[in-house]
Each structure stands twice: as structure tokens, then as C-alpha cells.
Scaffold this active site. Structure first.
Site, mmCIF file in Angstrom:
data_model
loop_
_atom_site.group_PDB
_atom_site.id
_atom_site.type_symbol
_atom_site.label_atom_id
_atom_site.label_comp_id
_atom_site.label_asym_id
_atom_site.label_seq_id
_atom_site.Cartn_x
_atom_site.Cartn_y
_atom_site.Cartn_z
ATOM 1 N N ARG A 15 0.741 -1.425 0.330
ATOM 2 C CA ARG A 15 -0.267 -0.438 -0.141
ATOM 3 C C ARG A 15 0.379 1.516 -0.024
ATOM 4 O O ARG A 15 2.145 1.495 0.185
ATOM 5 C CB ARG A 15 -0.533 -0.065 1.209
ATOM 6 N N LYS A 75 1.580 2.536 7.389
ATOM 7 C CA LYS A 75 1.766 1.073 8.388
ATOM 8 C C LYS A 75 2.893 1.975 9.539
ATOM 9 O O LYS A 75 3.571 2.965 9.292
ATOM 10 C CB LYS A 75 2.733 -0.436 7.473
ATOM 11 N N TYR A 94 -0.958 4.634 11.021
ATOM 12 C CA TYR A 94 -1.314 3.730 11.319
ATOM 13 C C TYR A 94 -0.041 3.426 12.220
ATOM 14 O O TYR A 94 1.378 3.565 12.251
ATOM 15 C CB TYR A 94 -1.358 1.964 11.150
ATOM 16 N N HIS A 96 -0.133 1.561 15.926
ATOM 17 C CA HIS A 96 -0.757 0.543 16.952
ATOM 18 C C HIS A 96 0.478 0.510 18.167
ATOM 19 O O HIS A 96 0.729 -1.019 17.725
ATOM 20 C CB HIS A 96 -0.573 -1.100 16.490
ATOM 21 N N GLU A 118 -5.814 5.556 13.461
ATOM 22 C CA GLU A 118 -6.680 4.091 14.149
ATOM 23 C C GLU A 118 -7.353 4.587 15.631
ATOM 24 O O GLU A 118 -8.326 3.814 16.261
ATOM 25 C CB GLU A 118 -5.648 2.473 14.836
ATOM 26 N N LEU A 240 -11.594 -6.078 19.141
ATOM 27 C CA LEU A 240 -11.028 -4.321 19.489
ATOM 28 C C LEU A 240 -11.649 -3.733 20.273
ATOM 29 O O LEU A 240 -12.457 -3.067 21.164
ATOM 30 C CB LEU A 240 -11.522 -4.238 18.109
ATOM 31 N N ILE A 269 -4.228 -8.996 15.503
ATOM 32 C CA ILE A 269 -1.967 -8.798 15.531
ATOM 33 C C ILE A 269 -1.959 -8.188 15.753
ATOM 34 O O ILE A 269 -1.129 -7.731 16.875
ATOM 35 C CB ILE A 269 -1.691 -10.176 14.455
ATOM 36 N N ASP A 270 -1.958 -6.448 15.127
ATOM 37 C CA ASP A 270 -2.027 -5.268 14.765
ATOM 38 C C ASP A 270 -1.643 -4.715 16.167
ATOM 39 O O ASP A 270 -1.311 -4.061 16.707
ATOM 40 C CB ASP A 270 -2.505 -4.601 13.842
ATOM 41 N N ARG A 279 1.741 -14.309 16.822
ATOM 42 C CA ARG A 279 2.768 -13.961 16.908
ATOM 43 C C ARG A 279 2.187 -12.857 15.729
ATOM 44 O O ARG A 279 1.356 -13.695 14.061
ATOM 45 C CB ARG A 279 3.807 -14.549 16.959
ATOM 46 N N ASN A 300 -0.416 -7.461 8.547
ATOM 47 C CA ASN A 300 -0.998 -5.986 7.766
ATOM 48 C C ASN A 300 -1.748 -6.778 5.971
ATOM 49 O O ASN A 300 -1.396 -6.673 5.151
ATOM 50 C CB ASN A 300 0.375 -5.483 6.784
ATOM 51 N N MET A 301 -2.832 -7.670 6.959
ATOM 52 C CA MET A 301 -3.312 -8.340 5.823
ATOM 53 C C MET A 301 -4.273 -7.647 4.611
ATOM 54 O O MET A 301 -4.652 -7.742 3.600
ATOM 55 C CB MET A 301 -5.037 -8.769 6.924
#
Length: 372
Positions: A15, A75, A94, A96, A118, A240, A269-270, A279, A300-301
Site C-alpha cells: 500500500r 504502516k 497507523y 498500534h 486507528e 478491538l 494481531i496489530d 505472533r 498487514n492483511m
């Protein structure tokens, strides 16, 4: 304002923080945009597209970070990128932070003003900059889970939709928010027997009213969660707590109660993951096995569908990016409490309480940072 967009360097991240349309909007408002060469290639945007939109292309990330007053990414900044950040610079991406002490300390040491996608909110209590990626990740989850279930990948060898005379796979979705709803819709559309669990009775009531014919729902008590997990071929973790570490809902000890070869897809997972044995993995090496249970934990799906994800994210972030550039971050946040909720660090101070609680660090109210 001079806005910079570097190329993403997280493994298998395709991305990009700004589309050519976002560049064109920023330039039309009188701002300058610098973009790293080939930053958009993974999402199908050529350098020529950015140049046509009014951007200046720079050959290295170092140049972008050095010139830009605001960095727009996708990211969280990686270690080498964090060394390029400085006090007085604005980072919009983002983050996280809750499960990532190294990044948190580096951002605090840099003095950068960091606004996390987020944790930006809206009037309905939603997370408008997380929602588009949650929608993408939710729709991807059954797809990657179905692949993980294939015998060649270590899974149970179960077809999600079954065939005439053979029952479909049972899918448990933990969490009935944006991710969970989209995951359940797609899994049900693939023919699976789907149950969504959540702790909000109001949310369960909504899901029943809107999707009652497509999938089932149940209350997410500890007993109910493990009882349904024992029957599931696939479990999608979609919980979440905004800005905070995800709760661990299935322990390692409980893996022995699951069906051998079951697939766990951890979309949380993030934020540290909602299974004790989770993990972070990458698209290049996405799955691993623990006690006979297959885990898919790619952090990062949405990067797997980079063009769709970049366009969806750009649509959501553009108004906020323009507000920050047009007004400066202090005025923009003072006038928009929801954007202020996105502030995570400023001048070495942590400004998001949930991150402080997760990492044992002191924090200050975001509003007080406006006076620093």
C-alpha cells in the site's frame, strides 16, 4: 505545508499513504507534496501519475523525511524510519503502539507529533480511519482461513462450504464489530455455518435484525466462547479495544480442546493478537502451527489487496489530512475532538491513556498537548 509520502518498507507491504488523487487535492489547496520514487508501484500507481497530480518525486526516503513537515504513511514507522523523525514534524499513519514498546519509546525520543489513524473517532463512536481496513481485513479473513484449512497447508482439509451430502465448515467469529460483521457475511456467503459472538447485547440484537438469516450469534461469555471454539473448524479473532492491547480470548492450554488442524485467523494481531499463541507473521510466511492448530497472523492483511486498500484508506484519510495541512495540527485538533483523539505523542509526551496503561508509561490528556 510540505507533505511527504515515503515508500512503505514493512515486509510485503504494497500500500501507499497517498494516492495521486490525494496529491491533487493537497496541491489544489496550496500545499507541496513530495513522494518517494516508486512509492505507489505496489498499488498500481506510477511515478508519472503523481507527477501529473502535482507531486515532486524524490529518489530516497531520507530526502522525503528531511523535507516534509507532515509525513503521511500507511504502516507504523519501522526502526530506520523512526530515526528520521524529528520534533516539530507531524506523522499521520497507523501506529498500534499498545503492543509495541520499542516504537513508542522511539517516537517519544524523537519528539514527533504523531496522530494515529486507528484512534481517530467519529460522532457515532466509530473509528473512521480504521473502518476501511477493517472492512478489507474482515472480508479477507474467511478467504485466507479457507486456504489455511487446506490439508497441504497443515489444516483440517475441510472445504468451507461443504458439498451436497457433506456438512459445511463451522466458523466462529469472535467480535461483532466491523471486522467480524464483514468476516461473517463473507464466510456465510461461501457456504459456511457461521456464528458470531460479542459481549454487547445491543450489537447482537443489531446483527440478528440485519443478518439473522445469514449467520447465528451468541453472547461471548468465557464458557460460551470455548464451547463454540471446540466445534469450530475456523476461528476468526476480530476483537478491538481502541488503542489498547487486544484481550487474550483463547489460551495455549485451550488449544488442546480445539479440533486438530483448526485454523485461527487473528485479525487483531496489530494490537497484539487475541489468541495467547499469536505472533505476527508476513504475507511471505503467513502461517505456523502450535499444538496442532494452524495460526494465520499476518499483521498487514489488507496489503494483500494493495490497490483496493490504498483507495479505500485514501478516501477516509483525505479530509483529515487536508484539515491538518490547511489549519496546522493544533488548530485542526482544537476544532475537531475526533481528530484530537488520534493524537498519540507530542514533544516526548504520550497523549493516549490506553497506550500508557498497556505499556506502563505515564500519559497526559491529549488536550493539554495543545498548550505545549
Amino acid at each position: 505545508m510540505k507533505i511527504g509520502c515515503p515508500k512503505e518498507i514493512k515486509p510485503q507491504e504494497f500500500r501507499v499513504g497517498m494516492t495521486p488523487d490525494a496529491v491533487r487535492e493537497a496541491v489544489s489547496h496550496g500545499h507541496a507534496v513530495v513522494v518517494e520514487t516508486n512509492a505507489g508501484a505496489g498499488a498500481g500507481f506510477a511515478d508519472a501519475d503523481y507527477i501529473a497530480a502535482g507531486a515532486t518525486m524524490l529518489g530516497t526516503a531520507e530526502e522525503v523525511f528531511a523535507e516534509a513537515e507532515m509525513i503521511v504513511k500507511v504502516k507504523e514507522p519501522q526502526a530506520v524510519e523512526r530515526k528520521r523523525l524529528r520534533e516539530g514534524q507531524l506523522l499521520f499513519t497507523y501506529l498500534h503502539l499498545a503492543p509495541d514498546p520499542d516504537q513508542t519509546h522511539d517516537l517519544l525520543d524523537s519528539g514527533v507529533t504523531a496522530i494515529a489513524y486507528e484512534t481517530v473517532t467519529d460522532d457515532r463512536g466509530g473509528l473512521p480511519l480504521l473502518a476501511p481496513m477493517s472492512e478489507v481485513a474482515g472480508r479477507l479473513a474467511p478467504q485466507v482461513g479457507a486456504w489455511t484449512l487446506q490439508k497441504a497447508n497443515g489444516g483440517r482439509g475441510v472445504l468451507l462450504g461443504g458439498v451436497p451430502g457433506v456438512s459445511p465448515a463451522k466458523v466462529l467469529v469472535i467480535g461483532g464489530g466491523v471486522v467480524g460483521t464483514h468476516a461473517a457475511r463473507v464466510a456465510a456467503g461461501m457456504g459456511a455455518d457461521v456464528t458470531v459472538i460479542d459481549r454487547s447485547v445491543n450489537r447482537l440484537r443489531y446483527l440478528d435484525d440485519v443478518f439473522g438469516g445469514q449467520f447465528k450469534n451468541a453472547y461471548a461469555s468465557a464458557g460460551n466462547t470455548i464451547a463454540l471454539a471446540r466445534e469450530a473448524d475456523m476461528i476468526i479473532g476480530a476483537v478491538l479495544i481502541p488503542g489498547a492491547a487486544a484481550p487474550k480470548l483463547i489460551s495455549r492450554a485451550q488449544l488442546s480442546e480445539l479440533k486438530p488442524g483448526a485454523a485461527l485467523v487473528d485479525v487483531a494481531i496489530d494490537q497484539g493478537g487475541c489468541f495467547e499463541t499469536s505472533r505476527a507473521t508476513t504475507h511471505q510466511d503467513p502461517i505456523y502451527e502450535v499444538d496442532g492448530i494452524m495460526h494465520y497472523c499476518v499483521a498487514n492483511m489488507p496489503g494483500a489487496v494493495a490497490r483496493t486498500s490504498t483507495q479505500a484508506l485514501g478516501n477516509a484519510t483525505m479530509p483529515f489530512m487536508l484539515a491538518l495541512a490547511n489549519k496546522g495540527w493544533k488548530r485542526a485538533c482544537a476544532e475537531d475532538k475526533h481528530l484530537l483523539n488520534g493524537l498519540n505523542t507530542h514533544k516526548g509526551k504520550l497523549t493516549y491513556a490506553a497506550v500508557g496503561a498497556a505499556l506502563g508509561l505515564p500519559s497526559i490528556p491529549a488536550a493539554s498537548a495543545l498548550d505545549l
